[in-house]
Write an enzyme that holds these catalytic residues in place. Structure first.
Site, PDB file in Angstrom:
ATOM      1  N   HIS A  21       0.827  -1.210   0.000  1.00 19.61           N
ATOM      2  CA  HIS A  21       0.000   0.000   0.000  1.00 19.61           C
ATOM      3  C   HIS A  21       0.860   1.259   0.000  1.00 19.61           C
ATOM      4  O   HIS A  21       0.374   2.336  -0.346  1.00 19.61           O
ATOM      5  CB  HIS A  21      -0.901  -0.026   1.241  1.00 19.61           C
ATOM      6  CG  HIS A  21      -2.223   0.645   1.061  1.00 19.61           C
ATOM      7  ND1 HIS A  21      -2.891   0.722  -0.137  1.00 19.61           N
ATOM      8  CD2 HIS A  21      -3.028   1.283   1.970  1.00 19.61           C
ATOM      9  CE1 HIS A  21      -4.049   1.363   0.034  1.00 19.61           C
ATOM     10  NE2 HIS A  21      -4.147   1.716   1.301  1.00 19.61           N
ATOM     11  N   ASN A  67      -6.553   7.715   3.770  1.00 18.99           N
ATOM     12  CA  ASN A  67      -7.946   8.105   3.588  1.00 18.99           C
ATOM     13  C   ASN A  67      -8.167   9.612   3.523  1.00 18.99           C
ATOM     14  O   ASN A  67      -9.261  10.058   3.201  1.00 18.99           O
ATOM     15  CB  ASN A  67      -8.815   7.513   4.703  1.00 18.99           C
ATOM     16  CG  ASN A  67      -8.825   6.003   4.675  1.00 18.99           C
ATOM     17  OD1 ASN A  67      -8.282   5.380   3.770  1.00 18.99           O
ATOM     18  ND2 ASN A  67      -9.443   5.410   5.662  1.00 18.99           N
ATOM     19  N   ASP A  92      -0.764   2.260  -5.442  1.00 20.82           N
ATOM     20  CA  ASP A  92      -0.850   0.809  -5.609  1.00 20.82           C
ATOM     21  C   ASP A  92      -2.192   0.455  -6.251  1.00 20.82           C
ATOM     22  O   ASP A  92      -3.172   1.167  -6.077  1.00 20.82           O
ATOM     23  CB  ASP A  92      -0.719   0.100  -4.255  1.00 20.82           C
ATOM     24  CG  ASP A  92      -1.793   0.518  -3.263  1.00 20.82           C
ATOM     25  OD1 ASP A  92      -1.848   1.726  -2.913  1.00 20.82           O
ATOM     26  OD2 ASP A  92      -2.598  -0.327  -2.837  1.00 20.82           O
ATOM     27  N   ASN A 113      -8.957   4.107  -1.517  1.00 24.78           N
ATOM     28  CA  ASN A 113      -9.363   5.158  -0.582  1.00 24.78           C
ATOM     29  C   ASN A 113      -8.593   6.461  -0.752  1.00 24.78           C
ATOM     30  O   ASN A 113      -9.153   7.546  -0.588  1.00 24.78           O
ATOM     31  CB  ASN A 113      -9.251   4.674   0.862  1.00 24.78           C
ATOM     32  CG  ASN A 113     -10.269   3.597   1.177  1.00 24.78           C
ATOM     33  OD1 ASN A 113     -11.310   3.511   0.546  1.00 24.78           O
ATOM     34  ND2 ASN A 113      -9.957   2.764   2.148  1.00 24.78           N
TER      35      ASN A 113
END
Length: 191
Positions: A21, A67, A92, A113
């Protein structure tokens, strides 16, 4: 001087270092390192300024957590007075196999997100994104563990090749433009 905003998406904290991530952070770090820049703590992000071939790059790794990436993106976009088409966001992508990279000038958040927050904050999906395929080789219900997990040892050589190619893609994006860079990048398959 041409100005660019290079945004690597990821999460702050040692537990996220070099996870799938956080590949956006790793790519931007590699670009800054190659060009002799240094990250410093800035507002909402770790920030590095890089000059190369008459171009100025503001490189950020948001410290807002994934986020809330849009907050850092918009702050630095406005502060540096950079146009959206002169930004490149590295992220990613589960939908792409590990062997692939994909560069596009626009496109949906695809359930990511960080991209979702940027899109909500900007009110548009019309900004360039470089998607780093991480594959989706995980058991049902284990997506979060996979995405937040570290690379398998057998994946690392491909990841390193792709990071180097992403650094090159940032340079190409800034010199020959989006279309030519897409043509050079999107058909590559890494082994």
């Amino acid at each position: 001087m041409n100005q660019f905003l290079i945004v690597g998406l990821g999460n702050i904290g040692a537990e996220y270092h070099h996870t799938r991530h956080n590949i956006g952070f790793d790519v931007v770090s590699a670009f800054v390192l190659k060009h002799g820049g240094l990250f410093q703590t800035g507002r909402l992000a770790e920030v590095a300024e890089v000059k190369w071939k008459g171009r100025q790059f503001t490189c950020i790794k948001p410290t807002t957590y994934m986020n809330l990436s849009g907050k850092a993106f918009k702050y630095w976009l406005d502060k540096e007075k950079i146009t959206l088409d002169a930004t490149l966001t590295i992220v990613d992508d589960l939908a792409l196999p590990l062997s692939r990279l994909r560069l596009r000038g626009s496109g949906s958040d695809a359930g990511h997100n960080g991209l979702r927050d940027i899109q909500l904050t900007l009110g548009t999906d019309q900004y360039p994104k470089l998607r780093f395929g991480i594959g989706n080789d995980f058991p049902r219900g284990r997506q979060v563990d996979f995405v937040l997990g570290r690379w398998d040892p057998v994946e690392i050589p491909i990841v390193e090749q792709k990071i180097a190619k992403c650094v090159e893609a940032i340079e190409l994006f800034a010199t020959v433009g989006l279309e030519k860079t897409m043509n050079l990048l999107n058909n590559l398959a890494f082994k």
